[in-house]
Design an enzyme around this catalytic site. Structure first.
Site, mmCIF file in Angstrom:
data_model
loop_
_atom_site.group_PDB
_atom_site.id
_atom_site.type_symbol
_atom_site.label_atom_id
_atom_site.label_comp_id
_atom_site.label_asym_id
_atom_site.label_seq_id
_atom_site.Cartn_x
_atom_site.Cartn_y
_atom_site.Cartn_z
ATOM 1 N N MET A 116 0.816 -1.169 0.011
ATOM 2 C CA MET A 116 0.013 0.033 0.058
ATOM 3 C C MET A 116 0.843 1.164 0.162
ATOM 4 O O MET A 116 1.797 1.337 0.817
ATOM 5 C CB MET A 116 -0.909 0.179 1.397
ATOM 6 N N CYS A 117 0.568 2.053 -1.004
ATOM 7 C CA CYS A 117 1.390 3.412 -0.854
ATOM 8 C C CYS A 117 0.632 4.571 -1.081
ATOM 9 O O CYS A 117 -0.946 4.294 -1.557
ATOM 10 C CB CYS A 117 2.212 3.380 -1.885
ATOM 11 N N GLY A 118 0.935 5.820 -1.075
ATOM 12 C CA GLY A 118 0.306 6.993 -1.420
ATOM 13 C C GLY A 118 0.923 7.503 -2.315
ATOM 14 O O GLY A 118 2.191 7.661 -2.749
ATOM 15 N N THR A 177 4.314 7.556 -0.732
ATOM 16 C CA THR A 177 4.860 7.103 0.603
ATOM 17 C C THR A 177 4.724 5.666 0.280
ATOM 18 O O THR A 177 3.828 4.891 -0.495
ATOM 19 C CB THR A 177 3.931 7.837 1.531
#
Length: 564
Positions: free
Chosen positions: A1-3, A55
């Site tokens: 999971m990332c931003g 992120t």
């Protein structure tokens, strides 16, 4: 999971506000990175600037893959990747999937623009799993972006005509006006060489399956419209039940095996996976089969959420014998959750199950309302808010902890799950005929009507609310995974005849198994889950009592726009 955050602009700044930066860090607390490129725009005399921010929540591989991924530091192509590529070209992906995807995109060696574009699209089309991405192909001066064909990860877009800029982000900035969901109906690209004054028409759409037919659903598989034989019954002896079990286990394997131990955890329980747990059939099946896969040394957390709804409190005030705790314990999902928690402990000895009872007061829900509304944008209805409240506090994962006994206790210890992976049962109702409208469609028009309704439900999954749910739950630095929405599992299920999934024609079953989702119910009963296999369907907003929580009458329409 990332931003993810990316901007195409002539301005000297990315537009990334401190608040939005922090929201991206909430999604990916393990790493924050930036990249910047400058590209001459031949359609005008201006210089385009490309700003990339990523992120990272590290869940794949043996190291933290620092993003944005760059061809060379400061030059070349860039990839912002938010997802899980479980398979590429049908083969499992080992190591860090973002790095594997970037390597394959970089191998797009053809110099001719059209051939290079074809190669890039072939790579992206070959990925199975949830993802959203922004990819800058430096050799072609083209930006690609999009979400997987089921829309399981969030990506928003905002076009600003005044500055002739386009911004892509996992989350909307505040104020939120102007942001839209990126459609999951295809892959999108922007040719920077022709980027002109009209930023509203610069994106080109590339469909997932160029040679798709009308019978193809979600560019995944063909929906089986076959009608049943005159005499049929879905029962324990039906051969397809064991195939169903195998397929669901295969879907779970990449999602629950080899999950890294959470960093900096102080818990005495090694819990890497938590299940969003109402006690219902779909989530309980995931919990039961996950037990078969992960080592016994790992605990499994069952997160069960209940709300103090003022309308219900007013009704309970007329019954003086009730305790204050009954505001939460009286929630349908709490009652079913405790029963099935006990059932799981009995059927799965040797496992440390933790039932985490999340109790949310009305005051606490209202204190978080503004944050929840900003996360679900551009969704903004009462139903969106009701569902989002439940998912938001469930994903936070903090509540009363029950291990040895399921019954309510006056002063149980409090805990927060250390799990960074959440499992959701979403998708089972659409695939197996779990909604009341499926029963109504059968009663109205028989199997033809039921097949039409199921086909419609499945075909709309990518246009529904998975991006909203991703934004809500990822806020707590956790990744939600949907085993029922695995591409191979979806392909198997929609390719199966309808009478092997539900059985509305034979409403009554000797073992008292409901016709809705009967295949899953029979399988659950075989797995020694008699209570879970017979529980009725409850929507999350009613089971947790978040439905129209601010309305004094409950008569507000779910489609009504939320007031701030």
């Amino acid at each position: 999971m990332c931003g993810i955050h990316a901007a195409i602009t002539a301005a000297s700044h990315s537009g990334l506000t401190p608040e939005l930066r922090q929201s991206l860090i909430n999604r990916g607390p393990d790493h924050l990175g930036h990249a910047q490129r400058e590209v001459p725009c031949t359609a005008s005399d201006r210089q385009l600037r490309l700003y990339f921010t990523s992120t990272v929540l590290a869940l794949r591989g043996d190291h933290v893959a620092r993003q944005p991924l760059e061809e060379h530091t400061g030059t070349g192509s860039v990839l912002c990747w938010n997802g899980e590529a479980w398979r590429i070209n049908g083969q499992p992906v080992d190591g860090n999937d973002g790095e594997v995807v970037f390597s394959m995109l970089q191998s797009s060696v053809p110099i001719h623009d059209k051939a290079r574009e074809t190669r890039v699209l072939d790579v992206l089309r070959s990925i199975e799993g949830p993802f959203a991405f922004v990819y800058y192909d430096a050799a072609a001066d083209r930006v690609y972006y999009g979400r997987d064909r089921l829309g399981r990860r969030s990506l928003l877009i905002k076009r600003d005509g005044e500055t002739n800029s386009i911004t892509l982000s996992s989350i909307a900035s505040i104020p939120t006006a102007g942001w839209e969901e990126v459609s999951s109906e295809g892959i999108w690209s922007i040719d920077l060489k022709t980027y002109g004054d009209d930023s509203s028409e610069v994106s080109s759409k590339h469909v997932w399956l160029p040679d798709s037919t009308e019978d193809m659903v979600l560019s995944i598989g063909v929906f089986n419209r076959q009608l049943p034989p005159p005499e049929h019954q879905l029962d324990f002896s039906t051969l397809s039940l064991q195939i169903l079990r195998h397929k669901l286990v295969e879907s779970l394997k990449p999602r629950v095996l080899d999950v890294p131990e959470p960093p900096n955890t102080i818990s005495d329980v090694d819990a890497r996976i938590a299940i969003l747990f109402s006690g219902g059939l779909d989530c309980t099946m995931l919990a039961r089969l996950t037990h078969e896969l992960v080592p016994l040394g790992q605990g499994l957390d069952l997160i069960n959420v209940a709300f103090e709804n003022p309308r219900q409190v007013a009704l309970e005030a007329q019954q003086p014998h009730l305790r204050a705790s009954d505001h939460y314990e009286g929630c349908p999902d709490r009652a079913s959750g405790r029963k099935v928690f006990e059932e799981l402990k009995s059927s799965c000895p040797g496992r440390c199950w933790r039932f985490i009872a999340v109790n949310v007061s009305f005051e606490e829900a209202m204190a978080h309302k503004a944050r929840v509304l900003s996360l679900i944008y551009p969704h903004d209805t009462e139903m969106d808010l009701s569902i989002a409240f439940a998912l938001y506090f469930a994903a936070r994962g903090t509540g009363d902890c029950y291990v040895d006994q399921a019954e309510w206790q006056p002063s149980p210890p409090s805990t927060s799950t250390s799990a960074r992976v959440l499992l959701s049962g979403l998708g089972a109702d659409e695939l197996f005929g779990g909604y009341s409208r499926h029963d109504a469609a059968f009663k109205r028009a028989g199997y033809r009507g039921l097949i039409d309704e199921l086909h419609l439900d499945v075909s709309r999954i990518g246009q529904r609310n998975l991006g909203r749910d991703d934004r809500i739950m990822a806020h707590w630095g956790r990744e939600v995974r949907f085993p029922y929405l695995d591409e191979e599992f979806v392909k198997f299920t929609i390719g199966s005849p309808v009478w092997e999934k539900c059985d509305f024609q034979n409403e009554f079953h000797p073992a008292v198994i409901d016709p809705a989702k009967r295949a899953l119910r029979l399988l659950a009963d075989q797995l020694k889950l008699p209570i879970a296999s017979r529980l009725k369907k409850k929507a999350i907003q009613f089971g947790s009592r978040t439905a129209k929580i601010e309305s004094t009458t409950g008569r507000l329409r779910g489609t009504a726009q939320v007031s701030a």
